[in-house]
Design an enzyme around this catalytic site. Structure first.
Site, PDB file in Angstrom:
ATOM      1  N   HIS A   1       0.837  -1.201   0.000  1.00 40.64           N
ATOM      2  CA  HIS A   1       0.000   0.000   0.000  1.00 40.64           C
ATOM      3  C   HIS A   1       0.868   1.246   0.000  1.00 40.64           C
ATOM      4  O   HIS A   1       1.957   1.258   0.576  1.00 40.64           O
ATOM      5  CB  HIS A   1      -0.894   0.037   1.246  1.00 40.64           C
ATOM      6  CG  HIS A   1      -2.211  -0.620   1.059  1.00 40.64           C
ATOM      7  ND1 HIS A   1      -3.401   0.035   1.294  1.00 40.64           N
ATOM      8  CD2 HIS A   1      -2.544  -1.856   0.651  1.00 40.64           C
ATOM      9  CE1 HIS A   1      -4.416  -0.781   1.048  1.00 40.64           C
ATOM     10  NE2 HIS A   1      -3.913  -1.938   0.652  1.00 40.64           N
TER      11      HIS A   1
ATOM     12  N   GLU B   1      -6.534  -0.479  -6.110  1.00 42.02           N
ATOM     13  CA  GLU B   1      -7.524   0.428  -5.548  1.00 42.02           C
ATOM     14  C   GLU B   1      -7.093   1.870  -5.833  1.00 42.02           C
ATOM     15  O   GLU B   1      -5.906   2.184  -5.807  1.00 42.02           O
ATOM     16  CB  GLU B   1      -7.652   0.260  -4.021  1.00 42.02           C
ATOM     17  CG  GLU B   1      -7.954  -1.143  -3.572  1.00 42.02           C
ATOM     18  CD  GLU B   1      -6.691  -1.909  -3.187  1.00 42.02           C
ATOM     19  OE1 GLU B   1      -5.603  -1.297  -3.111  1.00 42.02           O
ATOM     20  OE2 GLU B   1      -6.803  -3.126  -2.985  1.00 42.02           O
TER      21      GLU B   1
END
Length: 320
Positions: free
Chosen positions: A38, A106
């Site tokens: 991330h 995402e």
């Protein structure tokens, strides 16, 4: 036989904490490690966001366990050629013990350079092309590629492992499972759903490995554990495509106000009930998963690893 691993959360824990957890996981008897990739955490309460490739380099020096990214988006934030170089180096550092888990990503992590965030169909198309580029570069040969989404010119990886890095493709719906079956060396999906595993296998996955994972919160006080999950990981209970579309941690915090403690209590294993932990992990094995990764939410890491070493892993490996 299903292999049980530990999931390192780079959104919740600082780099040195992750290294400590990796050591404790190996000592406790976990058989493999997974790590999230991330740029942002899901919310500010989690509060971390280390660079996964630096972490894998460090992990290779403190543990002998194999490591898988769950998962990297190789399409937007970093060009597929750079992802290929990073993955190849990780495989060399781990002596061939690295597996490259990839997914369509995402907006939370991939919008940061100002690129458009395409719809799901285009993201899957980009993922397929990216995997093709990565695999070409893993050969160690000179590669030029001009595709719909990516260009590579006269690129060659000089540091490559003896065997190409396995590429495991993540997916949560039928189209993604079909894509994983067609192009993946394995499949990553997070719900213990036997039907999606079967779909992957029929789409070309055959007997290739299927990986999944779950979050738990060990604590001697169940209600305190529920509150910990509600504070740190309410985003796990958000429905539909929100996880793919919301662009900032602040948006996730706003959406997560819809998640109640009762929803957490119903969905997440909280507390120290041995049977609940065993059943939750075993559900993946029963659904046909080859590897299951468990992540402990919150600060009670040493107690969690002691609990799994003495109470959970022995029962999972003996089927009791």
């Amino acid at each position: 036989m299903t292999r049980f691993g530990y999931f390192l959360s780079s959104e919740e824990f600082a780099p040195r904490d992750l290294l400590d957890q990796a050591r404790m996981a190996e000592e406790a008897g976990f058989q493999a490690l997974a790590i999230s990739d991330h740029f942002h955490p899901w919310n500010d309460e989690q509060g971390e966001g280390s660079f996964v490739w630096s972490m894998i380099g460090a992990l290779s020096q403190v543990t002998s366990l194999p490591i898988t990214t769950l998962v990297t988006c190789p399409t937007v934030r970093m060009h597929p050629a750079l992802n290929a170089q990073a993955a190849a180096t990780a495989a060399v550092l781990t002596g061939g013990g690295f597996r490259f888990g990839v997914g369509s990503g995402e907006a939370l992590n991939e919008h940061i350079l100002g690129d458009d965030w395409p719809d799901a169909d285009v993201r899957l198309e980009m993922l397929e092309e990216a995997v093709d580029v990565v695999r070409k570069l893993f050969t160690g040969e000179r590669v030029s590629h001009r595709g719909t989404h990516y260009t590579v010119e006269n690129a060659r990886l000089y540091t490559v492992p003896e065997e190409p890095v396995p590429v495991y493709v993540s997916g949560f719906g039928p189209r993604a499972a079909d894509l994983a079956g067609r192009i993946g060396d394995g499949f990553v999906t997070m719900q213990p759903d036997a039907s999606i595993v079967e779909r992957f296998r029929k789409a070309g996955g055959g007997d290739k490995p299927v990986l999944g994972g779950l979050k738990v919160c060990w604590d001697t006080d169940r209600q305190r554990a529920v509150k910990t999950v509600h504070r740190l990981w309410p985003n796990e209970q958000l429905p539909g495509e929100l996880a793919q579309l919301l662009p900032t941690p602040e948006h996730f915090q706003q959406a997560s106000t819809l998640v109640t403690e009762e929803m957490i209590a119903d969905a997440v294993v909280c507390g120290d009930d041995t049977r609940e932990h065993v059943d939750a992990v075993a559900a993946y094995a029963n659904a046909g998963f080859d590897e299951v990764y468990v992540n402990q939410i919150g600060s009670d890491q040493r107690q969690f690893f002691d609990f799994y070493r003495t109470e959970i892993l022995p029962r999972l490996t003996t089927g009791s």
